[in-house]
Design a protein around this motif. Structure first.
Motif, PDB file in Angstrom:
ATOM      1  N   PHE A 104       2.792  -5.849   1.680  1.00  8.78           N
ATOM      2  CA  PHE A 104       1.679  -5.230   2.411  1.00  8.78           C
ATOM      3  C   PHE A 104       0.344  -5.839   1.986  1.00  8.78           C
ATOM      4  O   PHE A 104      -0.557  -6.004   2.799  1.00  8.78           O
ATOM      5  CB  PHE A 104       1.660  -3.723   2.197  1.00  8.78           C
ATOM      6  CG  PHE A 104       2.655  -2.960   3.030  1.00  8.78           C
ATOM      7  CD1 PHE A 104       3.395  -3.576   4.027  1.00  8.78           C
ATOM      8  CD2 PHE A 104       2.853  -1.609   2.817  1.00  8.78           C
ATOM      9  CE1 PHE A 104       4.307  -2.871   4.800  1.00  8.78           C
ATOM     10  CE2 PHE A 104       3.758  -0.889   3.578  1.00  8.78           C
ATOM     11  CZ  PHE A 104       4.489  -1.522   4.569  1.00  8.78           C
ATOM     12  N   GLN A 105       0.207  -6.178   0.709  1.00 10.96           N
ATOM     13  CA  GLN A 105      -1.013  -6.841   0.244  1.00 10.96           C
ATOM     14  C   GLN A 105      -1.109  -8.243   0.833  1.00 10.96           C
ATOM     15  O   GLN A 105      -2.194  -8.664   1.246  1.00 10.96           O
ATOM     16  CB  GLN A 105      -1.038  -6.905  -1.282  1.00 10.96           C
ATOM     17  CG  GLN A 105      -1.234  -5.561  -1.932  1.00 10.96           C
ATOM     18  CD  GLN A 105      -1.116  -5.609  -3.452  1.00 10.96           C
ATOM     19  OE1 GLN A 105      -0.875  -6.652  -4.038  1.00 10.96           O
ATOM     20  NE2 GLN A 105      -1.300  -4.461  -4.081  1.00 10.96           N
ATOM     21  N   LEU A 106       0.003  -8.954   0.889  1.00 10.89           N
ATOM     22  CA  LEU A 106       0.021 -10.294   1.464  1.00 10.89           C
ATOM     23  C   LEU A 106      -0.401 -10.261   2.928  1.00 10.89           C
ATOM     24  O   LEU A 106      -1.152 -11.131   3.390  1.00 10.89           O
ATOM     25  CB  LEU A 106       1.419 -10.906   1.335  1.00 10.89           C
ATOM     26  CG  LEU A 106       1.620 -12.290   1.959  1.00 10.89           C
ATOM     27  CD1 LEU A 106       0.805 -13.344   1.210  1.00 10.89           C
ATOM     28  CD2 LEU A 106       3.099 -12.660   1.948  1.00 10.89           C
ATOM     29  N   LEU A 107       0.049  -9.252   3.648  1.00 10.07           N
ATOM     30  CA  LEU A 107      -0.263  -9.119   5.074  1.00 10.07           C
ATOM     31  C   LEU A 107      -1.569  -8.363   5.331  1.00 10.07           C
ATOM     32  O   LEU A 107      -1.918  -8.110   6.473  1.00 10.07           O
ATOM     33  CB  LEU A 107       0.898  -8.422   5.792  1.00 10.07           C
ATOM     34  CG  LEU A 107       2.241  -9.155   5.707  1.00 10.07           C
ATOM     35  CD1 LEU A 107       3.362  -8.285   6.254  1.00 10.07           C
ATOM     36  CD2 LEU A 107       2.166 -10.490   6.433  1.00 10.07           C
ATOM     37  N   HIS A 108      -2.269  -7.980   4.258  1.00  6.30           N
ATOM     38  CA  HIS A 108      -3.558  -7.278   4.308  1.00  6.30           C
ATOM     39  C   HIS A 108      -3.458  -5.920   4.992  1.00  6.30           C
ATOM     40  O   HIS A 108      -4.411  -5.471   5.622  1.00  6.30           O
ATOM     41  CB  HIS A 108      -4.631  -8.154   4.972  1.00  6.30           C
ATOM     42  CG  HIS A 108      -4.799  -9.472   4.294  1.00  6.30           C
ATOM     43  ND1 HIS A 108      -5.342  -9.607   3.037  1.00  6.30           N
ATOM     44  CD2 HIS A 108      -4.445 -10.727   4.692  1.00  6.30           C
ATOM     45  CE1 HIS A 108      -5.328 -10.882   2.689  1.00  6.30           C
ATOM     46  NE2 HIS A 108      -4.787 -11.585   3.676  1.00  6.30           N
ATOM     47  N   PHE A 109      -2.294  -5.272   4.852  1.00  9.65           N
ATOM     48  CA  PHE A 109      -2.143  -3.907   5.349  1.00  9.65           C
ATOM     49  C   PHE A 109      -2.689  -2.899   4.349  1.00  9.65           C
ATOM     50  O   PHE A 109      -2.904  -1.749   4.684  1.00  9.65           O
ATOM     51  CB  PHE A 109      -0.670  -3.580   5.633  1.00  9.65           C
ATOM     52  CG  PHE A 109      -0.101  -4.300   6.814  1.00  9.65           C
ATOM     53  CD1 PHE A 109      -0.870  -4.647   7.911  1.00  9.65           C
ATOM     54  CD2 PHE A 109       1.245  -4.628   6.839  1.00  9.65           C
ATOM     55  CE1 PHE A 109      -0.341  -5.305   8.994  1.00  9.65           C
ATOM     56  CE2 PHE A 109       1.797  -5.285   7.917  1.00  9.65           C
ATOM     57  CZ  PHE A 109       1.002  -5.626   8.999  1.00  9.65           C
ATOM     58  N   THR A 110      -2.856  -3.329   3.106  1.00 12.39           N
ATOM     59  CA  THR A 110      -3.367  -2.460   2.047  1.00 12.39           C
ATOM     60  C   THR A 110      -4.272  -3.276   1.136  1.00 12.39           C
ATOM     61  O   THR A 110      -4.251  -4.510   1.158  1.00 12.39           O
ATOM     62  CB  THR A 110      -2.206  -1.817   1.254  1.00 12.39           C
ATOM     63  OG1 THR A 110      -2.739  -0.859   0.349  1.00 12.39           O
ATOM     64  CG2 THR A 110      -1.407  -2.848   0.493  1.00 12.39           C
ATOM     65  N   ASN A 111      -5.075  -2.584   0.339  1.00 14.80           N
ATOM     66  CA  ASN A 111      -5.968  -3.259  -0.604  1.00 14.80           C
ATOM     67  C   ASN A 111      -5.148  -3.924  -1.703  1.00 14.80           C
ATOM     68  O   ASN A 111      -4.047  -3.496  -2.017  1.00 14.80           O
ATOM     69  CB  ASN A 111      -6.934  -2.267  -1.244  1.00 14.80           C
ATOM     70  CG  ASN A 111      -7.895  -1.682  -0.243  1.00 14.80           C
ATOM     71  OD1 ASN A 111      -8.222  -2.295   0.767  1.00 14.80           O
ATOM     72  ND2 ASN A 111      -8.343  -0.467  -0.504  1.00 14.80           N
ATOM     73  N   GLY A 112      -5.710  -4.920  -2.289  1.00 12.97           N
ATOM     74  CA  GLY A 112      -5.052  -5.610  -3.386  1.00 12.97           C
ATOM     75  C   GLY A 112      -4.775  -7.057  -3.033  1.00 12.97           C
ATOM     76  O   GLY A 112      -5.031  -7.513  -1.918  1.00 12.97           O
ATOM     77  N   ARG A 113      -4.248  -7.764  -4.035  1.00 10.05           N
ATOM     78  CA  ARG A 113      -3.971  -9.192  -3.881  1.00 10.05           C
ATOM     79  C   ARG A 113      -2.508  -9.447  -4.166  1.00 10.05           C
ATOM     80  O   ARG A 113      -1.980  -9.025  -5.200  1.00 10.05           O
ATOM     81  CB  ARG A 113      -4.851  -9.975  -4.860  1.00 10.05           C
ATOM     82  CG  ARG A 113      -4.753 -11.483  -4.736  1.00 10.05           C
ATOM     83  CD  ARG A 113      -5.719 -12.182  -5.684  1.00 10.05           C
ATOM     84  NE  ARG A 113      -5.532 -11.829  -7.075  1.00 10.05           N
ATOM     85  CZ  ARG A 113      -4.687 -12.441  -7.904  1.00 10.05           C
ATOM     86  NH1 ARG A 113      -3.949 -13.426  -7.477  1.00 10.05           N
ATOM     87  NH2 ARG A 113      -4.600 -12.062  -9.159  1.00 10.05           N
ATOM     88  N   PHE A 114      -1.835 -10.134  -3.249  1.00 10.27           N
ATOM     89  CA  PHE A 114      -0.435 -10.497  -3.445  1.00 10.27           C
ATOM     90  C   PHE A 114      -0.312 -11.384  -4.671  1.00 10.27           C
ATOM     91  O   PHE A 114      -1.107 -12.289  -4.875  1.00 10.27           O
ATOM     92  CB  PHE A 114       0.090 -11.237  -2.214  1.00 10.27           C
ATOM     93  CG  PHE A 114       1.487 -11.759  -2.381  1.00 10.27           C
ATOM     94  CD1 PHE A 114       2.573 -10.927  -2.221  1.00 10.27           C
ATOM     95  CD2 PHE A 114       1.710 -13.088  -2.725  1.00 10.27           C
ATOM     96  CE1 PHE A 114       3.870 -11.395  -2.382  1.00 10.27           C
ATOM     97  CE2 PHE A 114       2.990 -13.573  -2.883  1.00 10.27           C
ATOM     98  CZ  PHE A 114       4.075 -12.721  -2.714  1.00 10.27           C
ATOM     99  N   ASP A 115       0.702 -11.111  -5.485  1.00  9.82           N
ATOM    100  CA  ASP A 115       0.881 -11.886  -6.702  1.00  9.82           C
ATOM    101  C   ASP A 115       2.371 -11.981  -7.033  1.00  9.82           C
ATOM    102  O   ASP A 115       3.049 -10.963  -7.190  1.00  9.82           O
ATOM    103  CB  ASP A 115       0.135 -11.205  -7.853  1.00  9.82           C
ATOM    104  CG  ASP A 115       0.058 -12.046  -9.103  1.00  9.82           C
ATOM    105  OD1 ASP A 115       0.710 -13.108  -9.167  1.00  9.82           O
ATOM    106  OD2 ASP A 115      -0.648 -11.631 -10.032  1.00  9.82           O
TER     107      ASP A 115
END
Length: 167
Positions: A104-115
């Motif tokens: 969800f972070q990768l797809l910008h559906f939620t706050n945060g950074r994909f890692d």
């Protein structure tokens, strides 16, 4: 407190320590702390702790998720949800939840950074917790009967909300 609960409580307290003193003031748990003190006092305390005890970025940003997955896996052991005639074990749900949040972070559906490190820590700690769980036959439906074990498991999932970053 029973000895078995310390294996869950201590990692969660360590995660709380990291969130309070090393993460942004915009997380829900830090907003709660700021409301109890003042913004200036909170930032001063946060800067004091983080300067006296510097931590690696992997410890600050990836370890808490891994520890959370560890704890929630332990609280999910033996629990299942019944859908129709099927019993679905909750053992894999913490891992799916953590990877889902990263996606969800990768797809910008939620706050945060994909890692990828977050996924790696989650896999590692899930594996440890799954290994620690003794294979026994006394499984329990998470909702019926609703027990203290059910409550602890559901509350463990709600802890994720405290790490949420508010915009």
């Amino acid at each position: 407190m029973k000895k078995k609960y310390w294996i869950i409580l201590l990692p969660l307290l360590f995660c709380l320590f990291i969130y309070l003193f090393y993460r942004t003031e915009k997380t829900v748990v830090n907003q709660i702390a700021i409301s109890l003190f003042s913004f200036e006092d909170f930032i001063q305390l946060q800067n004091s702790v983080s300067s006296r005890l510097p931590l690696n970025n992997h410890i600050i940003y990836s370890l808490p998720e891994g520890l959370w997955v560890f704890c929630i896996t332990l609280t999910s052991n033996y629990l299942f949800v019944k859908i129709g005639r099927h019993q679905i074990s909750l053992l894999f749900v913490p891992l799916l939840f953590a990877i889902g949040l990263e996606l969800f972070q990768l797809l910008h559906f939620t706050n945060g950074r994909f890692d990828f490190w977050d996924i790696g820590f989650s896999l590692f700690f899930w594996g440890i917790a799954a290994y620690l769980i003794k294979q026994q036959n006394h499984r329990q439906n998470i909702l019926y009967p609703f027990t203290n074990k059910s409550l602890i498991c559901l509350l463990s999932y709600l802890i994720v909300f405290l790490a949420h970053v508010d915009n």
